[in-house]
Design a protein around this motif. Structure first.
Motif, PDB file in Angstrom:
ATOM      1  N   SER A  10       0.863  -1.178   0.000  1.00 17.07           N
ATOM      2  CA  SER A  10       0.000   0.000   0.000  1.00 17.07           C
ATOM      3  C   SER A  10       0.901   1.230   0.000  1.00 17.07           C
ATOM      4  N   ARG A  11       0.292   2.391   0.095  1.00 14.68           N
ATOM      5  CA  ARG A  11       1.083   3.625   0.096  1.00 14.68           C
ATOM      6  C   ARG A  11       1.948   3.743   1.340  1.00 14.68           C
ATOM      7  N   VAL A  12       1.556   3.079   2.430  1.00 16.02           N
ATOM      8  CA  VAL A  12       2.266   3.241   3.706  1.00 16.02           C
ATOM      9  C   VAL A  12       2.789   1.911   4.248  1.00 16.02           C
ATOM     10  N   THR A  13       2.742   0.838   3.454  1.00 14.54           N
ATOM     11  CA  THR A  13       3.225  -0.456   3.935  1.00 14.54           C
ATOM     12  C   THR A  13       4.019  -1.171   2.845  1.00 14.54           C
ATOM     13  N   ALA A  14       4.942  -2.013   3.287  1.00 17.92           N
ATOM     14  CA  ALA A  14       5.721  -2.849   2.366  1.00 17.92           C
ATOM     15  C   ALA A  14       6.044  -4.155   3.065  1.00 17.92           C
ATOM     16  N   GLN A  15       5.776  -5.251   2.392  1.00 17.51           N
ATOM     17  CA  GLN A  15       6.076  -6.559   2.968  1.00 17.51           C
ATOM     18  C   GLN A  15       7.529  -6.914   2.704  1.00 17.51           C
ATOM     19  N   THR A  34       6.121  -6.812   8.118  1.00 15.23           N
ATOM     20  CA  THR A  34       5.625  -5.729   7.282  1.00 15.23           C
ATOM     21  C   THR A  34       6.155  -4.410   7.829  1.00 15.23           C
ATOM     22  N   ILE A  35       6.749  -3.619   6.947  1.00 17.43           N
ATOM     23  CA  ILE A  35       7.240  -2.291   7.320  1.00 17.43           C
ATOM     24  C   ILE A  35       6.095  -1.313   7.135  1.00 17.43           C
ATOM     25  N   ILE A  36       5.854  -0.478   8.147  1.00 17.75           N
ATOM     26  CA  ILE A  36       4.724   0.439   8.076  1.00 17.75           C
ATOM     27  C   ILE A  36       5.169   1.856   8.402  1.00 17.75           C
ATOM     28  N   ASP A  37       4.414   2.802   7.885  1.00 18.64           N
ATOM     29  CA  ASP A  37       4.611   4.208   8.215  1.00 18.64           C
ATOM     30  C   ASP A  37       3.630   4.543   9.347  1.00 18.64           C
ATOM     31  N   ASN A  38       4.098   4.407  10.553  1.00 18.65           N
ATOM     32  CA  ASN A  38       3.260   4.568  11.727  1.00 18.65           C
ATOM     33  C   ASN A  38       3.241   6.038  12.144  1.00 18.65           C
ATOM     34  N   VAL A  39       2.168   6.742  11.831  1.00 16.49           N
ATOM     35  CA  VAL A  39       2.113   8.177  12.121  1.00 16.49           C
ATOM     36  C   VAL A  39       2.019   8.448  13.618  1.00 16.49           C
ATOM     37  N   LYS A  40       1.525   7.495  14.385  1.00 13.34           N
ATOM     38  CA  LYS A  40       1.396   7.698  15.817  1.00 13.34           C
ATOM     39  C   LYS A  40       2.714   7.482  16.546  1.00 13.34           C
ATOM     40  N   ASN A  41       3.526   6.584  16.033  1.00 11.12           N
ATOM     41  CA  ASN A  41       4.810   6.279  16.673  1.00 11.12           C
ATOM     42  C   ASN A  41       5.798   5.872  15.589  1.00 11.12           C
TER      43      ASN A  41
END
Length: 385
Positions: A10-15, A34-41
């Motif tokens: 997705s736009r904010v995740t990569a496996q 899964t690498i994520i773009d975690n806006v909260k942390n």
């Protein structure tokens, strides 16, 4: 570090590549990160699932339907033991993924990452001044390293990250590098000529002039580029015979006008036997001139059928011709021979006859011109009178 491959989901995740913690012929335990773009942390950049898979020995590993945790009844549960070595491996590889996210963020598209050796990491950490000092002190090592890096750069499937870095370089530095590469190409072409001028293999010179195409482009006084080497220019009969193959088909880069170049070798004679006060020309010279003129005629007659839908590739209104043959410096050793050759080669409008040594001497003169120091005009207060 194992090789890590990532793929955007997705736009904010990569496996990322599965981490295999335990494996035999029939079972394996993996963690799928899964690498994520975690806006909260921002630091909490990973999530994942454990998969315990079982298969027959000849089957492939496949994902399976799982039982949701919500289906667990009272008094029931799941138990998954992680051994010490497996837990350490998981910790180490997840640490590398956290570091990857810290440097790259969430990778876009499909990427592949391989850990650098300690030596390469040390080299990458050097400052510009350190690299400059090291390379000046170890020219041979620096040259070898640059050569290997260039080979690597040209083999990249996706050169966009490299291009982004090159754009950041000072434009003056890129101009100097480009000029240095151009100069070295000229010198390599000249060195090749000086080492091989006695070679009488026409195919060798075909390949050499293709490789050093800028030398070939100096035959004419206008900017040219090679359309094709060993180009078919028509002439076949109904039996598919007698096709005409010119050594080089060129075109004017500005007007698209075609040009034909026929080559022999530096060892091909220019003149034949003496005839009274002058000399006959050689069969190789007269034959190659007639050959290229025949190619010109064939190209003009068959232009439409040859170009088909690519009629804008070049224009055949009045193709210029050239013959590259012989070595004037080694053969024309007296005034009578020079006169006979000059009188003959200037008798054909639209056709240039140039010898190999003349052609490469243009390269030598160009090198000399580029390496010469620019003249500085000094202003003087002295009056002429």
């Amino acid at each position: 570090m194992r090789e890590i491959q990532t793929k955007s989901t997705s736009r904010v995740t990569a496996q990322a590549t599965d981490i295999v913690l335990r494996q035999t012929d029939s079972i394996r335990l993996i963690f799928r990160p899964t690498i994520i773009d975690n806006v909260k942390n921002k630091e909490a950049a990973l999530k994942g699932i454990f998969l315990y898979q079982k298969k027959s020995k000849k089957a492939a590993w496949e994902d399976f339907e799982t039982i949701p945790l919500s289906s667990v009844k009272g008094g029931e549960g799941y138990k998954l033991e992680i051994k010490t070595a497996e837990l350490l491996q998981l910790f180490q590889e997840l640490t590398q993924l956290y570091e990857l996210h810290q440097k790259e963020g969430v990778p876009r598209g499909q990427k592949r990452y391989v850990q650098a050796t300690p030596q390469l990491e040390q080299l990458a950490s050097l400052s510009d001044s350190d690299i400059h000092s090291f390379s000046n002190a170890n020219v041979a090592v620096g040259t070898s390293l640059l050569s290997k890096l260039l080979v690597w750069a040209t083999s990249l499937d996706d050169p966009s990250p490299l291009i982004e870095r090159l754009v950041e370089i000072n434009p003056d530095s890129l101009s100097k590098l480009n000029a240095a590469l151009g100069m070295q190409s000229l010198k390599n072409a000249l060195a090749s000529w000086e080492e091989n001028e006695c070679i009488s293999d026409e195919e060798f010179w075909q390949e050499s002039l293709t490789k050093h195409s800028f030398v070939l482009e100096q035959v004419f006084s206008w900017p040219t580029s090679i359309v094709k080497g060993k180009a078919y220019v028509g002439g076949k009969n109904v039996f598919n015979q007698d096709g005409n193959i010119v050594d080089f088909l060129l075109r004017n880069r500005l007007t698209q006008s075609a040009a034909l170049v026929e080559i022999k070798t530096p060892m091909a004679p220019l003149l034949g036997a003496k005839y009274r006060q002058t000399y006959n020309v050689s069969t190789e010279l007269s034959g190659s001139i007639m050959q290229v003129l025949n190619y010109k005629h064939s190209l003009q007659e068959d232009f439409q059928s040859l170009t088909g839908r690519s009629g804008d590739l070049f224009d055949s209104l009045n193709p210029q011709c050239a013959v590259i043959v012989g070595n004037a410096g080694s053969e024309l050793d007296d005034p009578a021979k020079k006169k006979a050759f000059e009188l003959y080669r200037h008798q054909f409008p639209g056709l240039t006859v140039v010898t190999f040594d003349e052609l490469f001497d243009k390269t030598r003169q160009l090198i000399s011109l580029l390496e010469s120091e620019p003249r500085v005009e000094v202003e003087s207060d002295d009056m002429p009178f």
